[in-house]
Design an enzyme around this catalytic site. Structure first.
Site, PDB file in Angstrom:
ATOM      1  N   SER A  82      -6.281  40.994 -73.391  1.00  0.00           N
ATOM      2  CA  SER A  82      -5.281  40.447 -72.475  1.00  0.00           C
ATOM      3  C   SER A  82      -5.762  39.075 -72.016  1.00  0.00           C
ATOM      4  O   SER A  82      -6.789  38.587 -72.488  1.00  0.00           O
ATOM      5  CB  SER A  82      -5.042  41.395 -71.308  1.00  0.00           C
ATOM      6  OG  SER A  82      -6.261  41.728 -70.744  1.00  0.00           O
ATOM      7  N   GLU A 112       1.819  27.153 -73.875  1.00  0.00           N
ATOM      8  CA  GLU A 112       2.933  27.927 -74.440  1.00  0.00           C
ATOM      9  C   GLU A 112       3.613  28.715 -73.334  1.00  0.00           C
ATOM     10  O   GLU A 112       2.999  28.965 -72.292  1.00  0.00           O
ATOM     11  CB  GLU A 112       2.401  28.944 -75.469  1.00  0.00           C
ATOM     12  CG  GLU A 112       1.755  28.315 -76.659  1.00  0.00           C
ATOM     13  CD  GLU A 112       1.004  29.357 -77.493  1.00  0.00           C
ATOM     14  OE1 GLU A 112       1.198  30.567 -77.289  1.00  0.00           O
ATOM     15  OE2 GLU A 112       0.218  28.935 -78.343  1.00  0.00           O
ATOM     16  N   LYS A 114       4.750  32.026 -71.525  1.00  0.00           N
ATOM     17  CA  LYS A 114       4.218  33.397 -71.503  1.00  0.00           C
ATOM     18  C   LYS A 114       5.418  34.338 -71.489  1.00  0.00           C
ATOM     19  O   LYS A 114       6.066  34.532 -70.464  1.00  0.00           O
ATOM     20  CB  LYS A 114       3.334  33.625 -70.283  1.00  0.00           C
ATOM     21  CG  LYS A 114       2.656  34.975 -70.305  1.00  0.00           C
ATOM     22  CD  LYS A 114       1.607  35.085 -69.230  1.00  0.00           C
ATOM     23  CE  LYS A 114       0.809  36.363 -69.314  1.00  0.00           C
ATOM     24  NZ  LYS A 114       1.549  37.580 -69.503  1.00  0.00           N
ATOM     25  N   ASP A 116       7.704  37.483 -71.380  1.00  0.00           N
ATOM     26  CA  ASP A 116       7.563  38.732 -70.638  1.00  0.00           C
ATOM     27  C   ASP A 116       8.223  39.858 -71.426  1.00  0.00           C
ATOM     28  O   ASP A 116       9.368  40.225 -71.186  1.00  0.00           O
ATOM     29  CB  ASP A 116       8.212  38.566 -69.256  1.00  0.00           C
ATOM     30  CG  ASP A 116       7.808  39.682 -68.319  1.00  0.00           C
ATOM     31  OD1 ASP A 116       6.909  40.457 -68.682  1.00  0.00           O
ATOM     32  OD2 ASP A 116       8.401  39.789 -67.236  1.00  0.00           O
ATOM     33  N   TYR A 223       2.907  34.045 -81.425  1.00  0.00           N
ATOM     34  CA  TYR A 223       2.040  33.040 -80.814  1.00  0.00           C
ATOM     35  C   TYR A 223       0.597  33.026 -81.296  1.00  0.00           C
ATOM     36  O   TYR A 223      -0.182  32.211 -80.836  1.00  0.00           O
ATOM     37  CB  TYR A 223       2.067  33.154 -79.293  1.00  0.00           C
ATOM     38  CG  TYR A 223       1.938  34.559 -78.745  1.00  0.00           C
ATOM     39  CD1 TYR A 223       0.772  35.289 -78.898  1.00  0.00           C
ATOM     40  CD2 TYR A 223       3.002  35.147 -78.065  1.00  0.00           C
ATOM     41  CE1 TYR A 223       0.661  36.557 -78.387  1.00  0.00           C
ATOM     42  CE2 TYR A 223       2.896  36.420 -77.545  1.00  0.00           C
ATOM     43  CZ  TYR A 223       1.716  37.124 -77.707  1.00  0.00           C
ATOM     44  OH  TYR A 223       1.611  38.382 -77.214  1.00  0.00           O
ATOM     45  N   LYS A 286      -4.162  27.360 -73.769  1.00  0.00           N
ATOM     46  CA  LYS A 286      -5.191  27.744 -74.745  1.00  0.00           C
ATOM     47  C   LYS A 286      -5.937  26.500 -75.213  1.00  0.00           C
ATOM     48  O   LYS A 286      -5.354  25.412 -75.268  1.00  0.00           O
ATOM     49  CB  LYS A 286      -4.556  28.398 -75.980  1.00  0.00           C
ATOM     50  CG  LYS A 286      -3.743  29.633 -75.689  1.00  0.00           C
ATOM     51  CD  LYS A 286      -3.011  30.120 -76.940  1.00  0.00           C
ATOM     52  CE  LYS A 286      -2.197  31.375 -76.598  1.00  0.00           C
ATOM     53  NZ  LYS A 286      -1.333  31.799 -77.696  1.00  0.00           N
ATOM     54  N   LYS A 310       0.468  32.265 -63.843  1.00  0.00           N
ATOM     55  CA  LYS A 310       1.655  33.079 -63.564  1.00  0.00           C
ATOM     56  C   LYS A 310       2.545  32.395 -62.529  1.00  0.00           C
ATOM     57  O   LYS A 310       2.049  31.925 -61.504  1.00  0.00           O
ATOM     58  CB  LYS A 310       1.225  34.455 -63.017  1.00  0.00           C
ATOM     59  CG  LYS A 310       0.360  35.263 -63.968  1.00  0.00           C
ATOM     60  CD  LYS A 310       1.170  35.969 -65.023  1.00  0.00           C
ATOM     61  CE  LYS A 310       1.818  37.200 -64.534  1.00  0.00           C
ATOM     62  NZ  LYS A 310       1.252  38.458 -64.808  1.00  0.00           N
ATOM     63  N   CYS A 404      21.897  60.924 -38.457  1.00  0.00           N
ATOM     64  CA  CYS A 404      22.276  60.772 -39.863  1.00  0.00           C
ATOM     65  C   CYS A 404      23.665  60.126 -39.975  1.00  0.00           C
ATOM     66  O   CYS A 404      24.619  60.609 -39.355  1.00  0.00           O
ATOM     67  CB  CYS A 404      22.294  62.148 -40.541  1.00  0.00           C
ATOM     68  SG  CYS A 404      22.857  62.060 -42.249  1.00  0.00           S
ATOM     69  N   CYS A 407      26.120  62.958 -41.545  1.00  0.00           N
ATOM     70  CA  CYS A 407      26.496  64.225 -40.903  1.00  0.00           C
ATOM     71  C   CYS A 407      26.159  64.243 -39.416  1.00  0.00           C
ATOM     72  O   CYS A 407      26.349  65.258 -38.752  1.00  0.00           O
ATOM     73  CB  CYS A 407      25.826  65.396 -41.619  1.00  0.00           C
ATOM     74  SG  CYS A 407      24.050  65.433 -41.372  1.00  0.00           S
ATOM     75  N   CYS A 422      16.963  63.508 -42.750  1.00  0.00           N
ATOM     76  CA  CYS A 422      18.018  64.286 -42.121  1.00  0.00           C
ATOM     77  C   CYS A 422      17.697  65.746 -42.445  1.00  0.00           C
ATOM     78  O   CYS A 422      17.625  66.122 -43.613  1.00  0.00           O
ATOM     79  CB  CYS A 422      19.380  63.911 -42.706  1.00  0.00           C
ATOM     80  SG  CYS A 422      20.629  65.125 -42.273  1.00  0.00           S
ATOM     81  N   CYS A 428      24.641  68.472 -45.259  1.00  0.00           N
ATOM     82  CA  CYS A 428      24.797  67.019 -45.287  1.00  0.00           C
ATOM     83  C   CYS A 428      25.246  66.636 -46.708  1.00  0.00           C
ATOM     84  O   CYS A 428      24.551  66.952 -47.685  1.00  0.00           O
ATOM     85  CB  CYS A 428      23.457  66.397 -44.922  1.00  0.00           C
ATOM     86  SG  CYS A 428      23.450  64.619 -44.954  1.00  0.00           S
TER      87      CYS A 428
END
Ligand code: IVH
Length: 678
Positions: A82, A112, A114, A116, A223, A286, A310, A404, A407, A422, A428
């Protein structure tokens, strides 16, 4: 004759591959769709009748059709590492400094996008695609070749010659427009939408039917290339060459002479990424020169010659309109901030989750505050801060509701829990519907023909109020029912109607559920904290519903993995008259209220003897426990006066041993146990 067939297959394979390349990679259609489909159809038929001539990488593979039940695990030739991440300029400059400290004076970088998506490794031999493997744990991944072959931007045969054998790595992504269309289709079918394009791409790669993957229109950006004797000195040269060979290498990488250029590239894409049709979550920087990459080498996790910058999640500010509260299926109450609609990461956002009262308090949220909203990987964005300068002096702090909204029952908040609940679980409306949905679920009663929409409809028509009501439904009551369900943020408006086929399917599904084993019925009742595993353990231990209902608190604690919380929940559940009534009704309809001894039992040699299994055995502890049950015995978690045997493996804890000895409970070995059931 057969030579003619072979020639035609060869010709069509080549020709259609080239058409695909022109169409998908060069955006330059060379034949009409009609003509293409006709020739492809011809090739499909020829391959079907003469499989001996079919090419492994034929363009027919693009449409899929291969079913993979289990994707084989494959070890990577070299690990898929990674990247170390940075979130700030300083960290980026630290990276540059480290490189310079290493003795590289004027490093040339390549920047480059990144992507996702999900990382993939593609292997080629003699100009042909041979295998695609997912990253997995970095050491080994899954062979997803049939699914990957459906991705048009991955060449199956390579133009011109390249090194004989190489591996190329990249990222499979789902373009935004495909993602939005797919989610709309899923919602229309009543399926959960994917949270983001990455999850959608990853889910698609795991589909068993490659024809389904083909429909997902995934793309792949490449890549990195690995081969012995790469004929290039730099990464940028390799990328250019890969493009020439027909690989989908994006145009937007840039060779940078200094950090200022790197910085400019990052700033440019931090804005420009909003105009891309796919997600990127940063920029990868890089070292361009392969020899220098080699010198710098890698740590166990990541290369020293690259770093990922990031981007911060996109933030916008908007004004709070009102707080509404949603009551979930379990009774948990979630506050939701309704804000003035704003554009964020390509979508209009109107609502943001506030999760619970603590979050509201920590934010110190006031009515009509201007809030900062951030969209991360989740569908629902979150509020990350408040613009205090815009708050009016007389603004009122937001107070969590006390009753709630569905109810009007007073809400409770248990010690140590973040959520308000609740407690009106049987009356309910969202909780009733939640219980009904849980009851019919696949792992519970598995009632086919019914879904969330039909439950809503039947609840609305007052035909369903509790789980016993399913067994009072008839074809005549069901046929012709109809309801339009309003649009929500997640789902558009839809009309549910029950016709002949629907009605008879529901009735059939309900009838079939009469045979569902006791342990699953127990799980289906939706008793708080009683999941699938606990339900199975309770069923095995008590054998039938009457024994379970009359069990004392201490008796419940004897069951393996049952602690105070579960025992209390069971006692509460069975002390409610309403629940007793439902169970009596279910009994009268003929549901399974005791375990089917014949289904699992091998013998009754351990008849009602209680075992505590502890330590390490030659087979897994779960296997041993199953053998106890299959021979009529019971398992409990802790040693007490009621334990008949302690079955001790290696490394049994000394405390347990002491306790068994002090209570005079026989401690037996694995071998002795096998003798008992021989
Ligand atoms: S280079 C040795 N370049 O990011 C590391 N990775 O967080 C080789 N990724 O696992 C990776 N875009 O899946 C590289 N232009 C790019 C990338 C990229 C996305 C992914 C890749 C990697 C992850 C690391």
């Amino acid at each position: 004759m057969s030579q003619d067939v072979k020639n035609r297959i060869d010709y069509l394979t080549d020709y259609l591959s080239e058409c695909n390349y022109q169409y998908y990679m060069l955006d330059n259609p060379t034949i009409s769709d009609f003509e293409f489909d006709k020739l492809l159809e011809e090739l499909i038929n020829l391959e079907k009748n003469h499989p001996q001539f079919a090419h492994q990488n034929s363009p027919t593979q693009r449409v899929g059709g291969t079913i993979t039940k289990v994707f084989p695990t494959v070890k990577h030739d070299f690990p898929m590492l990674s990247l170390s991440n940075t979130y700030s300029e300083e960290e980026l400059f630290d990276f540059d400094k480290r490189i310079k400290d290493f003795g590289i004076e004027n490093p040339e970088y390549i920047c480059e996008l990144k992507f996702d998506g999900i990382a993939i490794s593609l292997k080629y031999e003699n100009s042909n695609f041979v295998q695609a493997v997912t990253r997995g744990d970095g050491v080994q991944g899954d062979d997803v070749s049939p699914n990957v072959k459906t991705i048009y931007s991955i060449p199956l045969t390579i133009k011109n010659s390249f090194v004989e054998k190489f591996e190329i790595r990249g990222e499979i992504i789902m373009p935004h427009k495909v993602f939005h269309r797919l989610n709309e289709e899923r919602v229309a079918k009543g399926e959960e939408p994917f949270a983001n394009p990455r999850n959608a791409a990853s889910g698609s790669m795991k589909l068993q039917d490659s024809a389904e993957v083909a429909k997902r229109r995934l793309e792949c950006y490449l890549y990195n290339v690995h081969a012995e004797n790469i004929p290039h000195k730099t990464h940028s040269e390799s990328l250019e060459a890969l493009k020439e060979h027909g690989f989908n290498v994006p145009d937007n990488f840039k060779v940078c002479k200094n950090m200022q250029e790197v910085q400019n590239f990052i700033n440019y894409w931090d804005v420009e990424r909003k105009n891309l049709d796919f997600d990127i979550d940063g920029i990868v920087v890089k070292i361009n020169d392969y020899a220098l990459q080699q010198q710098l080498g890698s740590t166990a996790k990541s290369p020293r010659w690259a770093i990922a910058y990031k981007f911060k999640a996109e933030q916008v500010s908007s004004q709070l309109r009102e707080i509404t509260y949603q009551v979930g299926r379990t009774g948990a109450v979630t506050p939701v901030a309704n804000i003035e609609p704003v554009q964020i990461s390509g979508t209009v956002v109107k609502r943001a989750s506030l999760h619970n009262a603590d979050i509201i308090r920590d934010l110190d949220l006031h009515h009509f505050d201007w809030v900062f909203v951030e969209k991360g990987g989740e569908i629902i964005p979150k509020i990350v801060g408040i613009d205090l300068e815009k708050r009016k002096t007389d603004a009122q702090a937001v107070e969590f509701i006390s009753h709630c909204p569905e109810c009007n029952t007073k809400l409770i908040r248990q010690e140590g829990e973040a959520a308000h609940y609740c407690p009106n679980e049987d009356n309910c409306p969202p909780q009733i519907k939640g219980k009904l949905e849980h009851f019919i679920a696949r792992k519970a009663m598995n009632i086919e023909g019914l879904g969330e929409g039909t439950i809503e409809l039947l609840f609305d028509k007052k035909l369903l109020r509790n789980v016993a009501d399913f067994y009072t439904l008839t074809y005549d009551k069901l046929f012709g029912l109809e309801k339009t369900i309003e649009a929500t943020d997640e789902k558009p408006e839809r009309t549910i109607s029950i016709r002949e086929k629907g009605a008879s399917n529901i009735i059939k599904g309900i009838e079939n559920s009469l045979k569902v084993p006791f342990e699953r019925l127990l799980f289906a009742l939706g008793i708080r904290f009683v999941g699938e595993t606990i339900a199975a353990k309770l069923a095995q231990h008590f054998k039938n519903i009457d024994a379970l209902m009359s069990a004392s608190y201490d008796e419940l604690l004897e069951v393996e993995d049952v602690g105070e919380q579960i025992a209390n929940s069971l006692i509460n559940y069975f002390s409610d008259m309403n629940h007793m009534f439902i169970i009596e009704q279910l009994k009268s309809f003929g549901l399974q209220m005791k375990i089917d001894e014949t289904a699992t039992s091998v013998s009754q040699k351990l008849n009602n003897q209680t075992f505590v299994v502890s330590g390490v055995f030659s087979i897994s502890r779960d296997e041993i426990k199953k053998m106890v049950i299959a021979n009529g015995g019971k398992n409990t978690g802790s040693i007490s006066g009621k334990t008949d045997f302690v079955l001790a493996g290696e490394k049994m804890g000394p405390e347990k041993k002491k306790r068994a000895e002090s209570l005079n409970i026989p401690i037996i070995s694995e071998e002795e146990f096998y003798k008992m059931i021989e």
